[in-house]
Design an enzyme around this catalytic site. Structure first.
Site, mmCIF file in Angstrom:
data_model
loop_
_atom_site.group_PDB
_atom_site.id
_atom_site.type_symbol
_atom_site.label_atom_id
_atom_site.label_comp_id
_atom_site.label_asym_id
_atom_site.label_seq_id
_atom_site.Cartn_x
_atom_site.Cartn_y
_atom_site.Cartn_z
ATOM 1 N N LYS A 42 0.825 -1.198 0.000
ATOM 2 C CA LYS A 42 0.000 0.000 0.000
ATOM 3 C C LYS A 42 0.865 1.255 0.000
ATOM 4 C CE LYS A 42 -3.404 -2.938 1.158
ATOM 5 N NZ LYS A 42 -3.204 -4.407 1.108
ATOM 6 N N LYS A 72 -7.726 1.551 4.832
ATOM 7 C CA LYS A 72 -7.329 0.136 4.811
ATOM 8 C C LYS A 72 -6.027 -0.040 5.573
ATOM 9 C CE LYS A 72 -5.733 0.996 0.065
ATOM 10 N NZ LYS A 72 -5.883 0.594 -1.349
ATOM 11 N N ARG A 103 -6.056 -5.156 -12.374
ATOM 12 C CA ARG A 103 -4.766 -5.752 -12.033
ATOM 13 C C ARG A 103 -3.917 -5.804 -13.302
ATOM 14 N NH1 ARG A 103 -2.719 -9.179 -8.283
ATOM 15 N NH2 ARG A 103 -3.478 -7.529 -6.899
ATOM 16 N N ARG A 129 -11.476 -6.218 -12.319
ATOM 17 C CA ARG A 129 -12.257 -6.961 -11.324
ATOM 18 C C ARG A 129 -13.467 -6.119 -10.928
ATOM 19 N NH1 ARG A 129 -6.966 -7.669 -7.780
ATOM 20 N NH2 ARG A 129 -6.892 -5.513 -8.468
ATOM 21 N N ARG A 183 -15.821 -3.601 -2.715
ATOM 22 C CA ARG A 183 -14.434 -3.994 -2.987
ATOM 23 C C ARG A 183 -14.359 -4.768 -4.298
ATOM 24 N NH1 ARG A 183 -13.760 -7.432 2.327
ATOM 25 N NH2 ARG A 183 -15.834 -7.992 1.570
ATOM 26 N N ASP A 228 -2.329 -2.382 -9.026
ATOM 27 C CA ASP A 228 -3.770 -2.186 -8.981
ATOM 28 C C ASP A 228 -4.066 -0.757 -9.392
ATOM 29 O OD1 ASP A 228 -4.117 -4.773 -8.155
ATOM 30 O OD2 ASP A 228 -4.482 -4.276 -6.058
ATOM 31 N N GLU A 279 -2.306 0.318 -5.504
ATOM 32 C CA GLU A 279 -1.451 -0.623 -4.782
ATOM 33 C C GLU A 279 -0.371 -1.159 -5.709
ATOM 34 O OE1 GLU A 279 -3.321 -3.776 -2.594
ATOM 35 O OE2 GLU A 279 -4.836 -2.460 -1.696
ATOM 36 N N ASN A 312 1.631 -4.645 -5.687
ATOM 37 C CA ASN A 312 1.665 -5.946 -5.018
ATOM 38 C C ASN A 312 2.957 -6.686 -5.369
ATOM 39 O OD1 ASN A 312 -1.318 -6.320 -3.909
ATOM 40 N ND2 ASN A 312 -1.430 -5.317 -5.908
#
Length: 315
Positions: A118, A153, A203, A218, A226, A266, A274, A276
């Site tokens: 994050k 978050k 993604r 997504r 979410r 993301d 984000e 990842n």
């Protein structure tokens, strides 16, 4: 990785990597986080020779375990899911000892520690929405009052856990902030809410700094805030937009320089949310949609790195 008997092979990116490596003639070894240990400055692992099969009834066979120095392997892929807790950090230290002995670790352990999934977006403010990282509850409240609609978050979660929206007039605002910060004792991230998430939390997979040319959008389930597959989102494949390619071009070189070979970005709307680096997913879904072999692209990069290491050792 996490226990292989618990994975869903239709969705598991680690399994895709294992299938690809096996198809290239590599011997695979399966290691759990608890199997790593150090003795007298050397890191060892209890490891199991493993064969994998594209069979939902029986997808792996384990051989008899052996214990040997980790650096006797040519490469180790660290694919343990978050939470990114102290045990995860200890594992990166152990993996660094193997790296010191010449083993190629994917992703680079020191960089995995440095690039919180994050918080690392703060290194690229030109790509990110308005963001606050703090554990000060009053500061979070002021941030919400300024922007009206925010998302909060924790910094160590995955799969959409403990992600909340806070709007003007939300009677649960204080409760949410208290819960996510554990009464002001844990640092969290707050970002401006991006309504474009309804069109998909995308993604994008980067292999050694280069993006796969399609992303996985997504789409949140009805009534869900979410866009995580683990939270019931559906998905579609999409071509990368000019803005998304621009984000990849900004972020990619830094990721490559840091030894972060396989990364999932993301993106919501025009913003990076984000980065990842622990165990990015979505290989299987993108492979199916585009008849691709993303794990093959990754193995090509790993083989190139191993070839370079061999050449450096000979020179």
């Amino acid at each position: 990785m996490d226990p292989i008997d618990t994975i869903n092979i239709k969705k598991d990116s680690t399994f895709a990597m294992m299938l690809e490596a096996q198809s290239r003639g590599y011997t695979l070894f399966y290691i759990l986080q608890s199997d790593l240990f150090a003795k007298d400055g050397k890191v060892f692992a209890k490891m199991y020779p493993i064969k994998v099969m594209e069979n939902p009834e029986k997808w792996f066979e384990l051989g008899n375990d052996i214990t040997q120095p980790l650096h006797t392997l040519s490469s180790v892929l660290m694919r343990k899911d978050p939470p990114f807790d102290m045990e995860y950090i200890y594992s990166t230290y152990l993996l660094e000892l193997a790296e010191k002995e010449g083993c190629l670790i994917i992703n680079k352990p020191a960089s995995v520690r440095s690039a919180n999934e994050k918080l690392f977006t703060a290194w690229f403010p030109e790509c990110s929405p308005e963001t606050l990282v703090t554990r000060d509850m009053n500061r979070i409240k002021a941030f919400q009052e300024e922007l009206k609609h925010i998302v909060v978050k924790p910094l160590d979660g995955m799969g959409g856990t403990m992600i909340f929206q806070i709007r003007d007039g939300d009677t649960n605002k204080n409760v949410i902030i208290e819960a996510v910060t554990k009464n002001g004792t844990e640092t969290i991230m707050a970002q401006r809410f991006l309504p474009e998430f309804k069109q998909g939390d995308k993604r994008i997979l980067l292999i050694n700094g280069k993006p796969f040319p399609h992303g996985l959008a997504r789409i949140p389930a009805e009534g869900e805030g979410r866009g995580n597959l683990a939270a019931g989102a559906s998905y579609i494949g999409v071509d990368l937009t000019e803005r998304e390619i621009e984000i990849c071009n900004i972020v990619g070189p830094t990721l490559k320089e840091m030894g972060l070979m396989f990364v999932g970005l993301d993106v919501i709307g025009d913003y990076l949310t984000e980065i990842n680096v622990t165990s990015p997913t979505c290989i299987r879904e993108l492979d199916t949609i585009y008849s691709a072999n993303i794990a093959g692209l990754l193995m090509d990069e790993i083989e190139s790195e191993l070839d370079q290491k061999t050449a450096d050792n000979l020179s």
